[in-house]
Design a protein around this motif. Structure first.
Motif, PDB file in Angstrom:
ATOM      1  N   HIS A  16       2.319  57.919   3.078  1.00 50.09           N
ATOM      2  CA  HIS A  16       3.548  56.939   3.003  1.00 50.09           C
ATOM      3  C   HIS A  16       4.679  57.477   4.049  1.00 50.09           C
ATOM      4  O   HIS A  16       5.806  57.687   3.628  1.00 50.09           O
ATOM      5  CB  HIS A  16       3.942  57.012   1.527  1.00 50.09           C
ATOM      6  N   PRO A  17       4.438  57.677   5.137  1.00 48.18           N
ATOM      7  CA  PRO A  17       5.296  57.993   6.206  1.00 48.18           C
ATOM      8  C   PRO A  17       6.669  57.255   6.389  1.00 48.18           C
ATOM      9  O   PRO A  17       7.714  57.799   6.516  1.00 48.18           O
ATOM     10  CB  PRO A  17       4.733  58.098   7.593  1.00 48.18           C
ATOM     11  N   GLY A  18       6.481  55.961   6.272  1.00 44.58           N
ATOM     12  CA  GLY A  18       7.978  55.217   6.348  1.00 44.58           C
ATOM     13  C   GLY A  18       8.446  54.877   4.827  1.00 44.58           C
ATOM     14  O   GLY A  18       9.561  54.171   5.071  1.00 44.58           O
ATOM     15  N   SER A  19       7.985  54.779   3.738  1.00 47.71           N
ATOM     16  CA  SER A  19       8.554  54.310   2.443  1.00 47.71           C
ATOM     17  C   SER A  19       8.982  55.222   1.833  1.00 47.71           C
ATOM     18  O   SER A  19       9.639  54.896   0.633  1.00 47.71           O
ATOM     19  CB  SER A  19       7.253  53.704   1.852  1.00 47.71           C
ATOM     20  N   ASP A  57      12.098  57.828   0.834  1.00 44.32           N
ATOM     21  CA  ASP A  57      13.261  58.082   1.253  1.00 44.32           C
ATOM     22  C   ASP A  57      13.660  59.432   1.531  1.00 44.32           C
ATOM     23  O   ASP A  57      12.855  60.510   1.317  1.00 44.32           O
ATOM     24  CB  ASP A  57      14.589  57.574   0.142  1.00 44.32           C
TER      25      ASP A  57
END
Length: 391
Positions: free
Chosen positions: A49-52, A54
């Motif tokens: 989940h690299p972009g999701s 925080d």
């Protein structure tokens, strides 16, 4: 008949040794897989989940990876220490050591975790109490005992460091006000990886510290004993040999670091593992634009780079394609202007003989992988302080 009986005894001893080795390896595997589960698991979550995620979640995951990695490194170091002690290959420098000073330095190092746990120290060790010991190993013993006295205490608890002197021996007692141990727990105290039911608690540890502390105490000619009762705390007693105070040494002359001037410090890093190179480059970015790093993957690239771009600090891995780090350093030293530039070895070889060999070869520092980023940055900062770059 006697030969047959001896052969039977030898066979039984070999079987017991094999069983003990198998049990040790089994528990070692378990102890290593536990932190590895966190390292690999949280790394997988970060990659899936690299972009999701925080920033707070990423920092949280990274914290778990770091904590587990440090635990794994401590476990490896403990096992290596245990092996060196059992083989009798542990380097020792026995000399007079001021026990009061050793206790003071130890408690200073332990103070942050003591304050976090709400535990206070009481020191009753007279100054100039000299014992025969290896300072580094004695401090390792004191750190282990002191940290246990803090971890297995309670908020508002006390750790008392007091002395019982009776030549030719001195007894240092470290007493805590924790929950103590039952007779059954005491019987399991010096078993490898045994944590007396705290395996699943939040209390950190590898279950090897006390074994190493006892073995190190014996190696420097002392004796470690433990007394404890459930509900009444624990007392660890170190019996050490008295020593005469050393002759007074001449005070060292302090050197004044040179100011940082001019361009960035040129650093050549010779490393064939790209991931390690990326890690090092990212660490050096923390120095801003004060350090310029160039990476060579082998000796030939290092020589070519050094001829066209003269480095001011050398960092070399021990194992490189074609030539070792020692051989590459010798070739680099032959180039004009590189005869005396500081050279550091950055290697996964962690045995004392490896470190000593590097110093004997002219390296001024040794960074063991996995590197302690703060320590590396500190050494580089010293290079920066002595750097007088030109335009």
């Amino acid at each position: 008949q006697r030969a047959s009986e001896q052969a039977l005894r030898d066979k039984q001893a070999a079987e017991l040794a094999s069983q003990a080795k198998s049990e040790f390896l089994s528990r070692m595997s378990h102890e290593m897989r536990t932190p590895l589960n966190a390292v690999i698991g949280f790394a997988q979550l970060l990659s899936l989940h690299p972009g999701s995620l925080d920033g707070a979640t990423v920092r949280d995951y990274a914290g778990h990876v770091l904590e587990a990695g440090e635990h794994l490194l401590a476990l490896i170091d403990d096992v290596l220490d245990l092996q060196k002690i059992e083989e009798g290959s542990l380097p020792l420098q026995l000399r007079p050591v001021d026990l009061c000073e050793a206790v003071r330095r130890t408690t200073e190092l332990l103070m942050p975790i003591a304050q976090a746990a709400g535990v206070r120290f009481e020191l009753a060790v007279p100054p100039a109490t000299w014992v025969l010991a290896d300072m580094q190993r004695l401090r390792q013993v004191l750190l282990n005992i002191g940290s246990n006295a803090i971890k297995y205490n309670h908020p508002g608890g006390l750790v008392r460091w007091r002395l019982e002197a009776a030549r030719p021996r001195v007894a240092l007692c470290i007493e805590d006000t924790g929950p103590g141990m039952t007779d059954e727990q005491m019987s399991r105290l010096f078993q490898p990886f045994e944590r007396l039911g705290r395996e699943t608690s939040t209390i950190e540890g590898t279950g090897l510290g006390l074994i190493i502390a006892r073995s190190l105490t014996q190696a420097i000619g002392g004796r470690l004993s433990i007394a404890s009762r459930a509900g009444q705390g624990t007392s660890v007693r170190l019996d050490l040999q008295c020593a005469d105070p050393p002759a007074a040494a001449a005070p060292a002359t302090a050197s004044v670091p040179a100011p940082v001037l001019g361009r960035a410090l040129r650093m050549l890093y010779v490393e064939d593992n790209r991931i390690n190179a990326i890690l090092f480059e990212e660490a050096m970015r923390l120095h801003g634009d004060r350090v310029e790093v160039r990476v060579a993957e082998d000796g030939d690239q290092a020589l070519s780079l050094a001829k066209s771009w003269q480095p001011e600090v050398l960092v070399l891995d021990a194992h490189l394609p074609g030539a070792s780090g020692f051989e590459v350093l010798r070739l680099l030293r032959a180039l004009p202007g590189l005869e005396k530039v500081p050279a550091y070895m950055c290697s996964a070889d962690a045995m004392p003989d490896d470190v000593q060999r590097a110093y004997d070869a002219g390296f001024v520092g040794y960074w063991t992988k996995p590197i302690n980023v703060s320590a590396v940055l500190g050494d580089v900062e010293q290079c920066l302080q002595g750097h007088r770059g030109g335009a």
